[in-house]
Motif scaffolding. Structure first.
Motif, PDB file in Angstrom:
ATOM      1  N   ILE A 269      -1.148  -1.507  -3.706  1.00  0.00           N
ATOM      2  CA  ILE A 269      -2.461  -1.971  -3.252  1.00  0.00           C
ATOM      3  C   ILE A 269      -3.321  -0.717  -3.116  1.00  0.00           C
ATOM      4  N   TYR A 270      -4.517  -0.794  -3.648  1.00  0.00           N
ATOM      5  CA  TYR A 270      -5.393   0.376  -3.622  1.00  0.00           C
ATOM      6  C   TYR A 270      -6.842  -0.085  -3.553  1.00  0.00           C
ATOM      7  N   ARG A 271      -7.707   0.847  -3.163  1.00  0.00           N
ATOM      8  CA  ARG A 271      -9.142   0.545  -3.087  1.00  0.00           C
ATOM      9  C   ARG A 271      -9.814   1.174  -4.294  1.00  0.00           C
TER      10      ARG A 271
ATOM     11  N   ILE B 292      -8.227  -7.316   6.793  1.00  0.00           N
ATOM     12  CA  ILE B 292      -7.487  -6.258   6.100  1.00  0.00           C
ATOM     13  C   ILE B 292      -7.092  -5.158   7.083  1.00  0.00           C
TER      14      ILE B 292
ATOM     15  N   ASP C  63     -11.881  -2.155   8.697  1.00  0.00           N
ATOM     16  CA  ASP C  63     -12.412  -2.795   7.493  1.00  0.00           C
ATOM     17  C   ASP C  63     -12.943  -4.179   7.864  1.00  0.00           C
TER      18      ASP C  63
ATOM     19  N   HIS D 296       0.835  -1.209   0.000  1.00  0.00           N
ATOM     20  CA  HIS D 296       0.000   0.000   0.000  1.00  0.00           C
ATOM     21  C   HIS D 296       0.861   1.248   0.000  1.00  0.00           C
TER      22      HIS D 296
ATOM     23  N   SER E  38      -9.696  -8.620  -1.640  1.00  0.00           N
ATOM     24  CA  SER E  38     -10.593  -8.553  -0.476  1.00  0.00           C
ATOM     25  C   SER E  38     -11.732  -9.560  -0.620  1.00  0.00           C
TER      26      SER E  38
ATOM     27  N   TRP F  46     -10.430  -4.086  -2.496  1.00  0.00           N
ATOM     28  CA  TRP F  46      -8.992  -3.826  -2.510  1.00  0.00           C
ATOM     29  C   TRP F  46      -8.354  -4.584  -3.674  1.00  0.00           C
TER      30      TRP F  46
END
Length: 904
Positions: free
Chosen positions: A168-170, A437, A469, A163, A428, A384
């Motif tokens: 790693i990103y949403r 997470i 989360d 991240h 996720s 994610w």
């Protein structure tokens, strides 16, 4: 006091004894600090799993390699452990709850997770006991579990590190949603099946009432969330509509949506116009983005259970809200038919009569979840994602450069194709069991990713309320860390320093992308180097007819049942002998039984040795030998060892197994023991007998060592039996013995003489068998111009020729005229007169009849296989059987023609 081996070989009696002994004495642990490391990790089976035939193959191959390298003096470590298997484990525990009229939601998350841990303690890990039955020499003292505290720490660190580097990103994207399990699943967990379905066509009226546009779909219910109609930019039929910004007014909802130009629409398919539902179709999602629709604005018409819900614009009729997606499909079609927007499908019956249907019947490729077993829905959610495209670059370079080798090499093309087109990896999962997470949200939805809540709070600032989360990570995310997290990472442990990178990974080709590729990504990202030097991909174990095993077909084979019946050694040897690179294995219980007979053969050969005073050897180097037979067997041991090492270096398990099989059965048991019988039956104290017992005991020990990786139980038993027979003990177990190192020079004249004798005996026995001559009948033979080796053998070993080949007398000179058979040994041709031995006319008639039958059958099979219709349309197993039958009859024709030629 001597102890003779029992008459009967009973695998069950020795397997439990030796496995318990090995594990108890720490034989599986890497405890050679100064030795070169050799490390493999097992594909961690699910904690819910039990041993199936694929596991048996996979783990047998790994155990062969680890035992082989241990014997070669390596500091061998086989890492063992289990995967927490998020979805599978939660399903098992919830199913047990349902049986008690209970359910997960009756508990808090923490209470439910506690129940899963209780289940693991009581019922999880059945497969680890079963792996012991197979003989797997794993380091159980360091058994791992992906939810262990140290492993969880590693998983969280990797997430945080990724991240921080923006990997790693949403994101709000479409995912494969399993409505039964109510979680996202990966593309790799989706199984596509062909299902009988329909293709409906509707008229969508233009909003200005100037006409309509026709669209077709296999999922009518999704029109409730349509946001556009797409046409190809070059389709002249619709250019005007696009140019003037025309819209359609959807039936049922009344929503007005634009007509957009996009190359996704195929002018040749149907009307050339395609309805676009970006919130419920992966292709439509991309079209929607190109049309300027933000993901956050895309309409959603289904809830987590795939029931209809209200869209953001509130235009779905109340009667459809809460309806199951398939029930909604029927109702939407009815409503469109009632409103006159359904375009009927007109076809003709077999009799030529016109038939009007609501839709065109079609076979639809339909996605199903591999765990939930229900149809998957593309669903728009916040999840994610890992930037897999960036992480894939170093693995691609490593395989291209040869830094990481894939065996068989043919899999490289598949690897590159997938890695070079890799999509963002959704990591996720909407579960309670798994690695939660490490992200916390404030009231505005901002995410703070950290190793702990305290660290997240520090990032957010004092007084900012944070919520954890709810999701957990995909289990493949954690298992991707297996090669280094199992060795103690992120701590700098001695085990990590010595055993990373691993030496080899063995896995089924079916998890190349699930696991293998992801380990490469994780290894390079977290450790800065490859996770292992070489990746070996084996095939599947199929049913005897070549079809895939499945419970529905009733053709699943239980490896534990085979072990009960034939012993673990026999099943292991079958797996190795059948493992040919790039090919699947056909299950063949007869061959498993045959390898049980092979173990029995070795057992009886050891009993024969004991009955003739042959015990263990105390030397790795070959004993001094003068007798030709002893020199020959020493040379054969050397050649076998070299061939075995070459096969193992190339991971040719079939070649390695065949090498030790042929040496043990044919060279040692059938020939060497036969050759030395006269010496053993003579004066027991003669120098020849003493030498022979030493060499025979040494050669038998080398068999035990070379065969041990394939058949560990019977070889360990016999290894110790050879010592206890003499009233003594071995100073070490076979599992920790040293690999053969004969270091002997043998006389070529001696070995040539034995090889020549064996060739003559084999040829003579084969010819007798083909012509129906009794094996014990002595036959006269003539050789006109014997070679040097033939002359030496005939001069010095005529008794052996008479005893083995049953040829006596052997005359150097021309044979008399008349019917005879020819047998060859090297360049020497022997003529064996047949007058008075057999009824030549009757034998010729028998052979000719058999030859004609095989020729006829071969001709028929060639015709069938030459017919394209048969090859293309018949079941694959039928085609393969025809090919096997043709090969058999072709060989029979050659054999029978040879037999007829011998009759003259």
């Amino acid at each position: 006091m001597s102890t003779e081996l029992s008459k009967t070989f009973d695998p069950a009696a020795i397997e439990a004894k030796w496995y318990s002994h090995w594990e108890g004495t720490g034989a599986f642990r890497p405890e050679r600090p100064d030795a070169e490391p050799f490390t493999i990790v097992n594909p961690p089976p699910n904690v819910t799993g039990s041993l199936h035939i694929g596991h048996a193959l996979d783990n047998t191959l790994q155990d062969i390699v680890i035992r082989y390298e241990r014997l070669r003096g390596k500091d061998a470590l086989w890492v063992v452990g289990m995967d927490h298997a998020g979805i599978a484990t939660q399903m098992v525990v919830e199913r047990q709850m349902e049986e008690r009229q209970d359910k997960r939601t009756n508990y808090s998350r923490e209470e439910f997770v506690d129940k899963v841990w209780e289940w693991k303690a009581e019922s999880g890990g059945t497969i680890t006991k079963q792996l012991r039955r197979l003989g797997c020499s794993m380091d159980w003292s360091r058994e791992q579990f992906t939810m262990d505290e140290h492993f969880t720490k590693a998983v969280l660190k990797v997430f945080v590190d990724l991240h921080e580097k923006g990997l790693i990103y949403r994101d709000k994207r479409l995912v494969n949603w399993d409505p039964k399990l109510k979680t996202a699943i990966s593309d790799l967990e989706v199984e596509t099946e062909n299902v009988a379905g329909h293709f409906w066509t509707f008229e969508y009226p233009l909003a200005d009432e100037s006409g309509s546009i026709r669209v077709s779909t296999t999922r009518p219910e999704t029109m409730l969330a349509d946001m556009a109609v797409a046409v190809h930019p070059d389709d002249d039929r619709y250019k005007d509509l696009v140019a003037r910004g025309a819209k359609v007014k959807l039936p049922i909802t009344g929503r007005e949506i634009p007509i957009v130009a996009d190359e996704h629409a195929d002018p040749e398919l149907g009307s050339g116009a395609v309805k676009i539902t970006p919130g419920h179709d992966f292709n439509d999602f991309d079209v929607g983005k190109r049309a300027g629709i933000a993901a956050g604005d895309m309409l959603n018409m289904l809830d987590a259970e795939a029931a209809v819900c209200q869209t953001a614009d509130g235009l779905v009729p109340d009667e459809l809200i809460g309806m199951d997606r398939f029930d909604a499909r029927k109702r939407v079609v009815e409503m469109l038919k009632e409103s006159g927007h359904l375009v009927p499908y007109v076809t003709k019956t077999k009799k030529g009569e016109e038939q009007v249907l609501d839709a065109e019947p079609r076979t639809i490729a339909t996605p199903f979840g591999d765990r939930g077993g229900v149809v998957i829905e593309p669903w728009l959610t916040d999840q994610w994602y890992v930037d897999a495209e960036t992480l894939a670059q170093k693995p691609i370079e490593a395989v291209r450069s040869g830094e990481v080798e894939i065996v068989p090499k043919t899999w490289e093309k598949t690897f590159f194709n997938w890695m070079e087109n890799i999509q963002p990896w959704c990591v996720s999962r909407q579960l309670w069991w798994g690695h939660r997470i490490p992200a916390w949200y404030d009231a505005d939805g901002n995410a703070y990713v950290a190793m702990s809540e305290e660290e997240a709070q520090a990032k957010a600032g004092e007084g900012v309320a944070l919520t954890r989360d709810e999701d957990v990570l995909d289990t493949w995310f954690s298992s991707a860390l297996w090669p280094f997290a199992t060795l103690g990472w992120p701590d700098e442990t001695a085990m990590l320093k010595k055993h990373y990178p691993n030496s080899l990974l063995i896995s089924g080709f079916d998890i190349l992308f699930f696991w293998d590729a992801r380990m490469l990504m994780s290894g390079y990202f977290n450790m800065g180097e490859r996770p292992w030097d070489k990746l070996y991909l084996h095939g599947l174990v199929r049913a005897a007819d070549g079809s895939k095993m499945s419970k529905s077909k009733g053709n699943v084979v239980d490896p534990l049942g085979l072990i009960d019946q034939y012993g673990a050694d026999a099943l292991r040897f079958f797996m190795a002998a059948m493992e040919s690179q790039g090919r699947d294995i056909k299950m063949d219980e007869k061959r498993v039984e045959g390898y049980r007979n092979f173990a029995t053969k070795l057992w009886n050969a050891t009993r024969f040795c004991q009955s003739n005073g042959i015990g263990k050897s105390d030397t790795i180097k070959a004993p001094a030998a003068k007798l030709a037979a002893n020199q020959w067997i020493i040379g054969e041991v050397q050649q076998t060892c070299e061939a075995l090492e070459a096969a193992m270096a190339d991971l040719r398990f079939d070649a390695a197994a065949n090498t030790i099989y042929q040496f043990t059965w044919s060279r040692f048991c059938d020939w060497y023991l036969e050759l030395i019988k006269p010496v053993l039956q003579g004066d027991a104290d003669s120098p020849a007998a003493v030498e022979t017992r030493e060499v025979a005991g040494w050669a038998l020990d080398q068999i035990f060592v070379m065969l041990h990786p394939f058949m560990p139980f019977v070889t360990e038993e016999l290894w110790h039996a050879q010592a206890s027979f003499e009233g003594g003990e071995r100073s070490y177990d076979l599992i920790l013995a040293k690999w053969p190192d004969p270091r002997a020079e043998v006389s070529k004249d001696a070995t040539d003489a034995i090889d020549w004798t064996i060739a003559l005996t084999t040829a003579t026995r084969g010819a007798r068998n083909e012509l129906g001559i009794s094996p014990g009948e002595k036959l006269a033979a003539f050789v006109a111009n014997p070679s040097d080796v033939a002359s030496r053998v005939l001069e010095r070993s005529s008794a052996a020729i008479e005893r083995l080949a049953r040829l006596s007398p052997v005359t150097v000179g021309e044979a008399p005229a008349g019917a005879a058979m020819q047998v060859t040994a090297g360049d020497d041709v022997f003529i064996v007169p047949l007058e008075g031995v057999i009824d030549i006319d009757a034998e010729r008639a028998r052979l000719e009849k058999a030859l004609a039958a095989s020729q006829k059958e071969a001709g028929s099979l060639q015709g069938r296989l030459g017919n394209a219709n048969f090859v293309e349309r018949a079941a694959p197993e039928a085609v393969e059987k025809a090919r096997d039958d043709l090969a058999h009859h072709t060989a029979e024709i050659a054999r029978l023609e040879g037999a007829l030629a011998r009759l003259g």
